[in-house]
Design a protein around this motif. Sequence first.
Motif: not given
Length: 646
Positions: A520-537, A539-545
């Motif tokens: 708006i005018g010379q005012t700028h607002l930027a936002m972002n959000y990200g999430q990722t979940h990983g599992e071993d298909r 065993s259903g366990d969480d995976i590293e990394g």
Amino acid sequence: MSATRVSEKASETSRSVAVVGEEQLAVAQASSVADALKNEANITLTNGPRASSQGVEIRGLSGDRVLQTIDGARQNTSSGHRGSYFMDPELLKSIEVLRGPASSLWGSGALGGVVAQNTKSAQDFLAANETFGGYFKQGYETNGSRTKTSGAIYGQQDSIDWVLNGSYTDSNNIKTGNDETLNNSASNGSSGLAKLGWQADEASRLELSARVNKTNELVPSNPAAAVSSSVPLVRRKTDDQNITVNYSFNPANNPYLDTKMQVYWNSTDYDEDRITKGQQDSTEYRTVGINLNNSSRLGSTLLTYGVDGYRDTIETQRDDSGQVGQRPGDIDGETTVLGAFTRADIELTKTLNLDAGLRYDRYKNDSNNLNLSSDDNELSPSLGLIWQTQSWLTLSARYDQAFRAPTVEEMFSSGTHYCIPPIPGFLPQGLCNTFATNPDLKSETARNKEIKADLRFSELAGDDELALTFNIFRNDVDDFIVQQVSNPWRGIPGFEQTTSWNNVEDARLTGFEISSRYRIGQTHLAMNYGQTHGEDRKSGDDIEGIPANKFNVDLSQGIMDGDMKLGTRVTYVATQSNTPDGFKVAKYEDYTLWDVYVAWEPTMGAMAGVRVDFAIENIGDEQYLQAWQTLQQPGRNMKLSARYMF
């Protein structure tokens, strides 16, 4: 967009794309390409705080699973823990990141996404009526006393344009949070870029570019770790070079011809002096490639089709002086890939569009010293549907299959991985672990499903604009290639062990990213959000990394008729407690980073051509550990740069 290989806007594609433009790069004063991308949703900086080793992770996938390009040319260099992102952000006009599999466009390696880097040309500096110019820039950072000197000269006359651009950096050891020194993190280096373009006529353009990057540093053999008995100190000199020739032919009144041809050569040399061992190692990586594609307009369909191929060679020499039989074997191997692809963008109705892609790749890995080889082929389809439901709302859905072919190192490494000296009463004769070749290693494959919503508004409250993008995805990745140590315990003494790369894991990566921009005018607002979940298909366990959830907000205000911009940025990274059972770290704690920045660039008067950027990063000197990394990240850092353009 260079990341999608077709001319389209980020807001008009069904893919998830993040673009960091020239102004953002200038404000960031980033030390690496990865550093310039760290604030984007579901994009994470990897491999620790040393700029030369930093990489990019996209939605939980990194390394060879993320393809890197520079001006459309593949950058295939990959060798152990050594860095592979050499481009100085100072030489770039933009970085485009395609999040999600893209093998239907690029073939092997684009399993997690694409990082496309676009360098500057004379036209990016000069107006149509200008013929010559240049700039000089000096920068300084308090953290590590890092200095950076850069400059360029450029010109255009009649049908010829050219640019010479270069930089030099020198830094001492980095300070992590709480004013602690990260030993052996100093470095110096230089980068250069030269471009020569010839606009033969309105339809034809020929361009030759060459670049070089040199880095000299004393670091652990794995720069993402600290020096230890298994991670010796090395004097590493890295020399990366490239030559690219581009030709384009696009007659104004011919809907069937929009042709692009590219030939490129990459060369990367790592020379290492293992100073504590008195050993000299070297790694030489070469790539020769060609891209040829054309776009044809057939009624309501834009058809893009082409062929490409490349040949990678790797040669290593591992000095075993003083450790005969206890070092990895030399590698002399090559990879040859040929691919053909097509993409159809079809306007089904005025509000409904379909993009369908299909690519075929055939690849072969050869080990010249072991007389072993392996070959295979892959088919990579994709399908996207875009529906403009309202003038302000566009919905899309897509499906992509992708693959990553195993490397020569993964298939054909030989010799000794490591040795443990004798331990009285337990290992009286010590233990050595050797590499076992695996010529039957299969490609990693991915199947990604994605839904996207893109909202655009203007004049909500007068002179304002709002953009909001939401992506949700599920990526099923099969036959993950991981390095495994086997322990057959074949009697005492010996405890014979081997290391090999194997296909072991089927992972499911699910998540989403939200990004918004409001002005708006010379005012700028930027936002972002990200999430990722990983599992071993299985065993259903969480995976590293898998990275922790991340939220970023950036607020800036233009003053002095837009000549000055004041901004602040806050990044919150959540606790990452989704770790596999028995993992040595139960969770990685959350942290918050606060930055401020100022940019001043007068457009008129005696100071026109001057630009000054100042920033303070991590104001609170937060001491924090990023999930899955072993080294603390940089503490408080003040950055100042001044540029004069003529």
